[in-house]
Design an enzyme around this catalytic site. Structure first.
Site: not given
Ligand code: RB5
Length: 146
Positions: A8, A65, A67, A98, A133
């Site tokens: 994203d 993304c 996070t 694993h 596993h």
């Molecule tokens: C987008 O702003 C953010 O929410 C997305 O990139 C991600 O971190 C979501 O888990």
């Protein structure tokens, strides 16, 4: 080897780095974007990547993304996906050995203690151990749809 990559708007920079790194390693890449910092919805990119992976011939996928959480959770909702979100090289290696993870996720806004390219290499270069596993993975995959 062939890999599908999608991200994203929170993962554009890392995606560029990952693509360059995979290409330098001689790994064929299919990039699904987004290559723009304009806001998009990470589940859409998780879905695109998994549908592409299912066409076959892929060794793994990379999802990014902000996070790494939203896009990995989204991918893990789809059948057959084991998307790991490793903290470091150790976890990346172990998730192949694993969990036989078929996707690896990163957070573009996360500060990693090791370079993302090295974390990715630890995943790529590890091998699934099978044995006990596989039994655990069979149980894990049987949880799908429950
Ligand atoms: C987008 O702003 C953010 O929410 C997305 O990139 C991600 O971190 C979501 O888990």
């Amino acid at each position: 080897m062939k890999a599908v990559i999608a991200n994203d708007h929170g993962g554009v920079e890392i995606a560029k780095m990952v693509l360059a790194h995979l290409q330098a390693r001689g790994i064929e890449t299919v990039y699904l974007g987004t290559d723009s910092t304009e806001s998009v919805d990470y589940p859409d990119y998780a879905e695109k990547a998994v549908l592409e992976f299912r066409k076959g011939g892929y060794s793994f996928g990379v999802l990014i993304c902000g996070t790494g959480i939203g896009i990995s959770v989204s991918a893990n909702k789809m059948k057959g996906v084991r998307c790991a979100l490793p903290q470091n090289k150790y976890a990346a290696e172990m998730t192949k050995r694993h969990n036989n993870a078929n996707f690896i996720a990163f957070g573009g806004r996360i500060e990693y203690s090791e370079p993302v390219t090295e974390i990715l290499d630890a995943f790529i270069d590890a091998a699934f151990e099978g044995g006990r596993h596989q039994r655990r993975i069979d149980k894990m995959m049987a949880l799908e749809g429950k």
